[in-house]
Design an enzyme around this catalytic site. Structure first.
Site, mmCIF file in Angstrom:
data_model
loop_
_atom_site.group_PDB
_atom_site.id
_atom_site.type_symbol
_atom_site.label_atom_id
_atom_site.label_comp_id
_atom_site.label_asym_id
_atom_site.label_seq_id
_atom_site.Cartn_x
_atom_site.Cartn_y
_atom_site.Cartn_z
ATOM 1 C CD GLU A 53 -3.042 -0.727 0.014
ATOM 2 O OE1 GLU A 53 -3.239 0.466 -0.330
ATOM 3 O OE2 GLU A 53 -3.603 -1.691 -0.537
ATOM 4 C CE1 TYR A 138 -8.049 3.861 -0.781
ATOM 5 C CE2 TYR A 138 -5.686 3.417 -0.626
ATOM 6 C CZ TYR A 138 -6.917 3.197 -1.227
ATOM 7 O OH TYR A 138 -7.016 2.297 -2.256
ATOM 8 C CG ASP A 156 -9.830 4.610 -4.683
ATOM 9 O OD1 ASP A 156 -10.966 4.499 -5.217
ATOM 10 O OD2 ASP A 156 -8.893 3.823 -4.930
#
Length: 313
Positions: A53, A138, A156
């Site tokens: 990520e 996020y 997103d």
């Protein structure tokens, strides 16, 4: 199902399809049948997912694969990263062109926090993960979803585009949050967030590939019906959308599903504003069918109102 009354006029102006469960099933089945096979999608290890990520924030996914594999070969677990020299981690980041070096520093510090404050075990909720250095909402939600199946619905840019186009959700953060939350099946954040992000990445891109990617939401999609594929991050119509090529693709798909159809049965299935004698009527449809006939794909029998079209065998 619609947005709550206290979320403002914009958030109240949309609604999801009545059969939300069918919408959910269609997306999950589409994703599980075929999706891009990134290695971090094959693991539930929080450390490995966090590395992917953080790397993905600045780099295209296809380029991340080699860097991710090299990073894990060098530092295979959170303990190894925590004990590494920070300069080596930053050097790796620079050598692999992974964007801002402070992300490497934060990742190293987060590893130290996990080891020193959590006995080497990652927090399992978005709230707990956000306590780690450099882990924002996020990223925390992604790790909670993909490692522990305890995340919230991802929202997103790609997901906003999907919701805006498919269900006419307005460009409003509260509306996007509400729609994403209402759509996600309870307790299924791992598969759901992967699936809806995959949809935005391969089917509902800025220039979408609805038919080519077999988008599972075409039957409900506002943009697919109207031909208008603008979105918050796509202020003007992509060149493909509304083009003859797009509508020829729809003709092939519809005839493949329904078999032989009269023009006035086929037309409304191709575009919602089809009118037999209108601008997008029989003559316009005949032009599409003529193109497909020239390509050896469709046969058009008869003339006038009684004309029918079918796929060529």
């Amino acid at each position: 199902m619609s947005a709550g009354d206290d979320e403002g006029d914009a958030a109240e102006s949309w609604s999801l399809p009545a059969d939300v469960e069918a919408v959910q099933d269609a997306l999950v089945e589409w994703y599980e049948r075929d999706h891009r096979d990134y290695p971090w999608r094959r693991t539930e290890d929080a450390y490995e997912i966090l590395v992917s990520e953080v790397m993905s924030q600045q780099t295209q996914l296809d380029r991340v694969v080699d860097a991710w594999e090299d990073f894990l070969e060098e530092w295979p677990d959170v303990e190894a990263l925590a004990s590494a020299d920070r300069g080596d981690v930053v050097g790796f980041w620079t050598n692999h062109s992974l964007g801002y070096n402070n992300r490497a520093k934060y990742l190293h510090e987060a590893a130290n926090q996990v080891v020193s404050e959590h006995d080497g075990e990652f927090p399992e909720t978005p709230e707990g993960l956000q306590e780690l250095m450099g882990v924002g909402p996020y990223t925390a939600n992604a790790v909670a979803s993909f490692a522990f199946n305890q995340g919230d619905a991802v929202v997103d840019t790609n997901v906003k585009r999907v919701l805006y186009r498919a269900f006419d959700v307005p460009d409003d953060d509260d509306a996007f949050e509400a729609a994403a939350g209402d759509l996600m099946p309870a307790g299924e954040s791992r598969v759901w967030n992967n699936a809806i992000m995959e949809l935005g990445g391969v089917a509902c891109e800025k220039t979408p590939s609805c038919d080519e990617a077999g988008c599972p939401w075409r039957r409900w999609c506002h943009a697919y019906e109207s031909g208008d594929f603008t979105a918050p991050d796509v202020p003007t119509q992509p060149s493909f959308e509304g083009s003859r090529r797009q509508f020829r693709g729809r003709v092939v798909n519809v005839l493949g599903e329904h078999g032989e159809l009269a023009l006035d049965e086929l037309g409304p299935r191709i575009r919602v504003d089809y009118a037999p004698d209108g601008e997008y009527g029989r003559e316009w449809l005949r032009g599409l069918l003529a193109d497909l006939d020239d390509d050896g794909l469709v046969d058009l029998d008869g003339s006038g109102v009684d004309a029918t079209a079918r796929l060529r065998k």
